[in-house]
Design an enzyme around this catalytic site. Sequence first.
Site: not given
Ligand code: IVH
Length: 724
Positions: A470, A352, A447, A44, A450, A93-94, A465, A128, A262, A126, A124
């Site tokens: 205390c 999920k 409290c 560093d 005490c 979304s998925l 308190c 959060d 990522y 998922k 991959e």
């Molecule tokens: S692919 C159309 N890859 O999950 C493809 N999503 O419910 C959608 N997420 O909105 C995205 N890790 O925020 C993809 N390795 C990953 C992910 C990922 C997290 C989230 C992303 C997306 C949500 C889908």
Amino acid sequence: MSKAETGSRERESEQAEKRIADIRDEIRRHDYQYYVQDSPEISDAAYDVLMRELRALEGRHPELIVPDSPTQRIGGKPKEGFQKLQHSRPMLSLDNVTSEAELSDWERRVRSVLGDAKVTYVCELKLDGVSIALHYGPPAEPGGSHAEPTRHSSKAPTERGGVLLRAITRGDGAVGEDVTTNVRTIRSVPLSSPQARLEHSGMPPEFEVRGEVVMPIEGFLALNQEREEQGLPPAANPRNAAAGTIRTLEPNIVAQRRLDFYGYFALHEGENVFGEQTKALDALSAAGFRVNPRRTEVDSREALLGFVAKAESERDTLGYEIDGVVIKVNRTDQQQQLGFTGRAPRWAVAYKFASRNGITRVEDIAVQVGRTGKLTPVAILHPVAIGGTTVSRATLHNADEIERLGLKIGDSVLVERGGDVIPKIVEVVADKEHPRGDRTFHFPQRCPVCDSEVVRAEGEADYRCVNANCPARLRESLLHFAARKVMNIDGLGEALVTQLLEHKLVTGIAGLYTLTEAELLTLDRVAKKSAESLLAGIEASKKAPLHRVLFGLGIRFVGERTAELLAASFGSMDALMKAKPEELEQVEDVGPRVAQAIAEFFAEAKNRELVERLRQAGLTFTAETKRKTSQLAGLTFVLTGTMPGLTREEAKARIEAAGGRVSGSVSRKTSYVVAGEDAGAKLDKARELKVPVLEEEQLLEMLGAGPEGHSDHAERGNPAPGGR
Ligand code: IVH
């Protein structure tokens, strides 16, 4: 200026330009090693030296500053909130599956479209967090301001390659918000990718990376501790914290929060750059992005399920939250064949994990007294197994939270547990199977430890308190003082602290420093060896740096980070004790409330006596000087005019204390001229020689009281998960 002088200035300028380019490349390389690869190559301190040299050179040649310089991560605030921007193609979304059977159904649907063609899948994690789109393109002209990161240049890409132009939140999927200034502060987001690296990776000069911004669990816990200390409601989980952070209007705050990014998609004009998802991930990684290493290509259902099982078993050890696995058809042409249904692609699915929720009954509500006297209600739960651990308590934070939940004793509640996160009550569950409780909880008037009076200050959520002595406060303050992140006194745990107090061997923090071996040996289960090692631990704590001592004092609102900033900016306990609230407020993160709490703490006779006793015990009362004295090393300042806050003498003393030099006249060797009001000839001379001119505020910043006050060493603290 003579011809010779002009010539020498030009030469110097050329040399500076070359050196600046070299250092930037080097810093970018080290950033990549540190933040993306988790494998730093230099210390560093060595990194700090590079950063300091770059800052100094850019200070002397402001015309050479470019938006993707490593010095330019923290920029101005987005003024009128966030601008809305259209996505190149919708961010979808998925669909979710939650069982093997559902996954098989999905796979069958894929097969039914693709027929006999060979299909492989990419698995991959998922993550959060919050999804985000990063746009890169050719750099703007040098000298362009990063306040306008969207500026394009028509010039062919230079050796600087793709530069971060825009970062857009998902928003409603079609239109998101421009959060570029905030995303720039995320250290694992490259501000630019060198041309050579881009070419090698196969990425075009203009591209879009989509991926996830996450808040590592360690950062999340630190954030909540800070919020707790400031009397603010805690963030519910790392995802909410990340989402909130990305949308704050203070890039400084974003920088402190240590988010991570990522990447998982590489696009060009809304289309996949590569023919396969595996290639895209490898290319992103080669282009300098962090790509989650837990990914794999599989061609069988067994292997898919194997990946899911492994990910779930590793869930608690990752350092960041995941809520499942994403499975994608690998080939782009097959993805196109499969297409989309409404909001989600048919070529990908989210498996999920079972949620880590559980329903149980609140058997009682207990009240704990903390080291600041704060009373915290805690739900005592009927023990319930959630994701492999038994949960029997959950914090309720304060009276407002109980009200918000509408919670009564006897209610059934939904309890949620995150990776490392303290169990949280999400909501009251009331249905046929879960009848409502009937005991209303009343906050105690006295409290519970005490029996002193309990007060709730106007506008505050917490009851306290009032008794400074205390026993619960004493106990908690001793435990806090000894904690690993504070004075790190090994062996001083709950059992011992309780005994020390019961036997009246200590009546406060300072008492630790007069403990003797003979006294310790009178306690239960304390043998000679453990007494010796405890005393050694106490002795060693005398060397703990000033900011830890400050943190250990338990001043309201002064958490770890604030203590660090205070120590760095005042340099000693004495200077801090003398500081007026207005002076305290000059420090980053210190607002009026915090400043007042600090001033009140030191105004209290008892606290001054405590500080005196700690001084006599030999604790560290001055800030580490190494960093301070070298901060401005090699820089020469000239002061001119009247500054609003500092006298000339004070400014000189502080510059010198930080290792800088102050000179009386401006020359080409001058690094900076600090100009106040009515600055005269020296300012003219500075302009003539193109010496950068600072205002008092900027000087204070360099000295460590401003937004970039901590060293780059400090900036590199708390690296990405898996780092040191
Ligand atoms: S692919 C159309 N890859 O999950 C493809 N999503 O419910 C959608 N997420 O909105 C995205 N890790 O925020 C993809 N390795 C990953 C992910 C990922 C997290 C989230 C992303 C997306 C949500 C889908």
